[in-house]
Design an enzyme around this catalytic site. Sequence first.
Site, PDB file in Angstrom:
ATOM      1  N   ASP A  73       0.816  -1.209   0.000  1.00 25.53           N
ATOM      2  CA  ASP A  73       0.000   0.000   0.000  1.00 25.53           C
ATOM      3  C   ASP A  73       0.854   1.265   0.000  1.00 25.53           C
ATOM      4  O   ASP A  73       0.463   2.279  -0.575  1.00 25.53           O
ATOM      5  CB  ASP A  73      -0.925   0.001   1.218  1.00 25.53           C
ATOM      6  N   GLY A  74       2.020   1.225   0.635  1.00 21.26           N
ATOM      7  CA  GLY A  74       2.901   2.390   0.631  1.00 21.26           C
ATOM      8  C   GLY A  74       3.360   2.751  -0.769  1.00 21.26           C
ATOM      9  O   GLY A  74       3.401   3.927  -1.145  1.00 21.26           O
ATOM     10  N   GLU A 148      -4.638  10.016   4.446  1.00 13.77           N
ATOM     11  CA  GLU A 148      -4.922  10.947   5.524  1.00 13.77           C
ATOM     12  C   GLU A 148      -3.896  12.070   5.612  1.00 13.77           C
ATOM     13  O   GLU A 148      -2.759  11.932   5.156  1.00 13.77           O
ATOM     14  CB  GLU A 148      -4.985  10.228   6.876  1.00 13.77           C
ATOM     15  N   ARG A 175      -7.031  19.817  23.110  1.00 15.06           N
ATOM     16  CA  ARG A 175      -5.670  19.570  23.590  1.00 15.06           C
ATOM     17  C   ARG A 175      -5.430  18.080  23.412  1.00 15.06           C
ATOM     18  O   ARG A 175      -6.074  17.245  24.046  1.00 15.06           O
ATOM     19  CB  ARG A 175      -5.515  19.982  25.054  1.00 15.06           C
ATOM     20  N   THR A 188      -9.366   2.809   6.818  1.00 11.63           N
ATOM     21  CA  THR A 188      -8.894   1.499   7.287  1.00 11.63           C
ATOM     22  C   THR A 188      -7.397   1.522   7.592  1.00 11.63           C
ATOM     23  O   THR A 188      -6.799   0.465   7.791  1.00 11.63           O
ATOM     24  CB  THR A 188      -9.176   0.408   6.231  1.00 11.63           C
ATOM     25  N   ALA A 189      -6.813   2.715   7.647  1.00  9.87           N
ATOM     26  CA  ALA A 189      -5.372   2.835   7.896  1.00  9.87           C
ATOM     27  C   ALA A 189      -5.130   3.436   9.284  1.00  9.87           C
ATOM     28  O   ALA A 189      -5.631   2.936  10.281  1.00  9.87           O
ATOM     29  CB  ALA A 189      -4.732   3.667   6.782  1.00  9.87           C
ATOM     30  N   TYR A 190      -4.367   4.514   9.356  1.00 10.22           N
ATOM     31  CA  TYR A 190      -3.998   5.140  10.630  1.00 10.22           C
ATOM     32  C   TYR A 190      -5.241   5.531  11.435  1.00 10.22           C
ATOM     33  O   TYR A 190      -5.301   5.374  12.657  1.00 10.22           O
ATOM     34  CB  TYR A 190      -3.137   6.367  10.328  1.00 10.22           C
ATOM     35  N   SER A 191      -6.242   6.040  10.747  1.00 11.42           N
ATOM     36  CA  SER A 191      -7.481   6.456  11.395  1.00 11.42           C
ATOM     37  C   SER A 191      -8.135   5.306  12.155  1.00 11.42           C
ATOM     38  O   SER A 191      -8.628   5.484  13.276  1.00 11.42           O
ATOM     39  CB  SER A 191      -8.452   7.010  10.339  1.00 11.42           C
ATOM     40  N   GLN A 247       4.229  10.070   4.354  1.00 12.67           N
ATOM     41  CA  GLN A 247       5.323  10.087   3.386  1.00 12.67           C
ATOM     42  C   GLN A 247       5.860  11.485   3.109  1.00 12.67           C
ATOM     43  O   GLN A 247       7.019  11.636   2.725  1.00 12.67           O
ATOM     44  CB  GLN A 247       4.869   9.432   2.071  1.00 12.67           C
TER      45      GLN A 247
END
Length: 292
Positions: A73-74, A148, A175, A188-191, A247
């Site tokens: 994916d990267g 994202e 904060r 479906t990634a970092y989130s 990236q």
Amino acid sequence: MNNHFKCIGIVGHPRHPTALTTHEMLYRWLCAKGYEVIVEQQIAHELQLKNVKTGTLAEIGQLADLAVVVGGDGNMLGAARTLARYDIKVIGINRGNLGFLTDLDPDNAQQQLADVLEGHYISEKRFLLEAQVCQQDCQKRISTAINEVVLHPGKVAHMIEFEVYIDEIFAFSQRSDGLIISTPTGSTAYSLSAGGPILTPSLDAITLVPMFPHTLSARPLVINSSSTIRLRFSHRRNDLEISCDSQIALPIQEGEDVLIRRCDYHLNLIHPKDYSYFNTLSTKLGWSKKLF
């Protein structure tokens, strides 16, 4: 040879021999079938290909009808941010780990790709986000993201104080360690790891997911993708950054705002004819199977 695709681009950043093997197999197979093939310059160099047409990602986007990205994916994210600017379809052969965006199985890639080249595929339009770091009357720093845009500290982790405006109307202050602004593709990634919701790819929506907020009331927020998000900062630190797809990093200086909106162009992503988004979720995330 059919008329669906005439020129095929081969794309990727090979990191191990198996990926290079797939690149070489793909190049020779496409040439044998009579297609015009353009190979990304780094791949041609690694494979030591002679008398081959090579090009940059931008040149492949301009010249080819279809780009085949070999990798994880990267690799797909890196290539797609450039290829999305052009009228080109993109498909991936998975040589990574999860492979949410790279559908083709490397062991069965020829048969699956043969069906795609005959016109048997599913097409999707995936929108991108555009992030601007800007100050009044100053030049903007701009990048795009498929997955994202993330607000986070620079080298040292610390709490960030900021305000969020949606369509120039104050929404909330926070904060926290940062904020993830995600597309449906990136849900479906970092989130997802930060507790954000999964959005199906066709939704015209953006999610805002807090990262370790210093309050129990902070929750992910889903807004229309036509909205514009502005981030403003109350501190005088100058070590904050915006990251696009993990990236590309844009530093945020004192007095600067961050503006995030839906990009004007989109990624033409295609899948094999038997592709199912929910089957992908079940397989990649380990969901339980059907009961009956």
